[in-house]
Design an enzyme around this catalytic site. Structure first.
Site, mmCIF file in Angstrom:
data_model
loop_
_atom_site.group_PDB
_atom_site.id
_atom_site.type_symbol
_atom_site.label_atom_id
_atom_site.label_comp_id
_atom_site.label_asym_id
_atom_site.label_seq_id
_atom_site.Cartn_x
_atom_site.Cartn_y
_atom_site.Cartn_z
ATOM 1 C CG HIS A 9 27.115 29.582 32.099
ATOM 2 N ND1 HIS A 9 28.511 29.089 31.359
ATOM 3 C CD2 HIS A 9 27.324 29.450 33.540
ATOM 4 C CE1 HIS A 9 29.166 28.799 32.529
ATOM 5 N NE2 HIS A 9 28.304 28.673 33.711
ATOM 6 N N GLY A 71 31.378 34.982 34.958
ATOM 7 C CA GLY A 71 31.135 34.752 36.676
ATOM 8 C C GLY A 71 32.008 35.881 37.279
ATOM 9 C CG ASN A 74 39.432 37.454 37.239
ATOM 10 O OD1 ASN A 74 39.960 38.407 37.315
ATOM 11 N ND2 ASN A 74 39.128 37.077 38.309
ATOM 12 C CD GLU A 76 34.457 35.683 31.719
ATOM 13 O OE1 GLU A 76 33.981 34.499 31.686
ATOM 14 O OE2 GLU A 76 35.014 36.366 32.603
ATOM 15 C CG HIS A 103 45.406 56.900 33.938
ATOM 16 N ND1 HIS A 103 46.038 56.758 35.144
ATOM 17 C CD2 HIS A 103 44.965 57.949 33.852
ATOM 18 C CE1 HIS A 103 45.896 57.806 35.701
ATOM 19 N NE2 HIS A 103 45.168 58.766 35.021
ATOM 20 C CG ASN A 104 45.547 51.619 31.767
ATOM 21 O OD1 ASN A 104 44.642 51.656 32.791
ATOM 22 N ND2 ASN A 104 46.638 51.696 32.005
#
Length: 170
Positions: A9, A71, A74, A76, A103-104
């Site tokens: 949400h 929000g 984090n 997620e 890089h990742n």
């Protein structure tokens, strides 16, 4: 490029904005929900579904990335990272968006819907989606170590060599 997107949400309005803008720029958007606003919804199933979609597409040779929103981004990110083989990165500025890919080789970006204005979030998404993985040996090696740990619970010759010790202040 196909882009799987999911939210809760807190990111629903931003998700709709990103889907419209990215579709207009030629991206194929796959919406993993939610369909409508529900202040009591839970992000894990939506975000895991999006990450699984990215993983499946990539396994089938499709050019695919993902975006998960909430929000703060984090939780997620944590949900997307729970999908084996997926690397999700929390993106909060242009550098983190670029480096997550360069890089990742992150396949999913997480962003906080309450942390960014819509236009800023769009720019972060565009940066993430456009940036290729560098393929540099050191990055390939490090990603392989993450994959090895995910598969085996160890990094041969590396994890056992780490000796934790209390900080003495010296």
């Amino acid at each position: 490029m196909r882009v799987h997107i999911a939210t809760d949400h807190a990111g629903l309005e931003l998700s709709h904005h990103l889907m419209a803008e990215l579709t207009g720029r030629g991206y194929e958007m796959i919406d993993h929900g939610p369909v409508e606003y529900d202040a009591a919804d839970d992000y894990p199933a939506f975000c895991i579904s999006a990450a699984m979609g990215v993983r499946e597409d990539r396994a089938n040779g499709l050019d695919s990335l993902g975006i998960v929103l909430g929000g703060s981004g984090n939780g997620e990110q944590m949900a997307a990272n729970a999908v084996q083989g997926i690397r999700a990165a929390l993106v909060w500025n242009q550098d983190t968006a670029k480096l997550a890919r360069e890089h990742n080789d992150a396949q999913v970006m997480a962003i906080g819907g309450r942390q960014h204005e819509a236009d800023e979030a769009l720019e972060l998404a565009l940066t993430f989606l456009a940036e290729p993985f560098s393929g540099d040996e050191r990055h390939v090696r490090r990603i392989a170590q993450l994959s090895e740990f995910e598969r085996t619970g160890d990094i041969a010759g590396k994890l056992s060599a780490v000796t934790p010790r209390p900080f003495s202040g010296d």
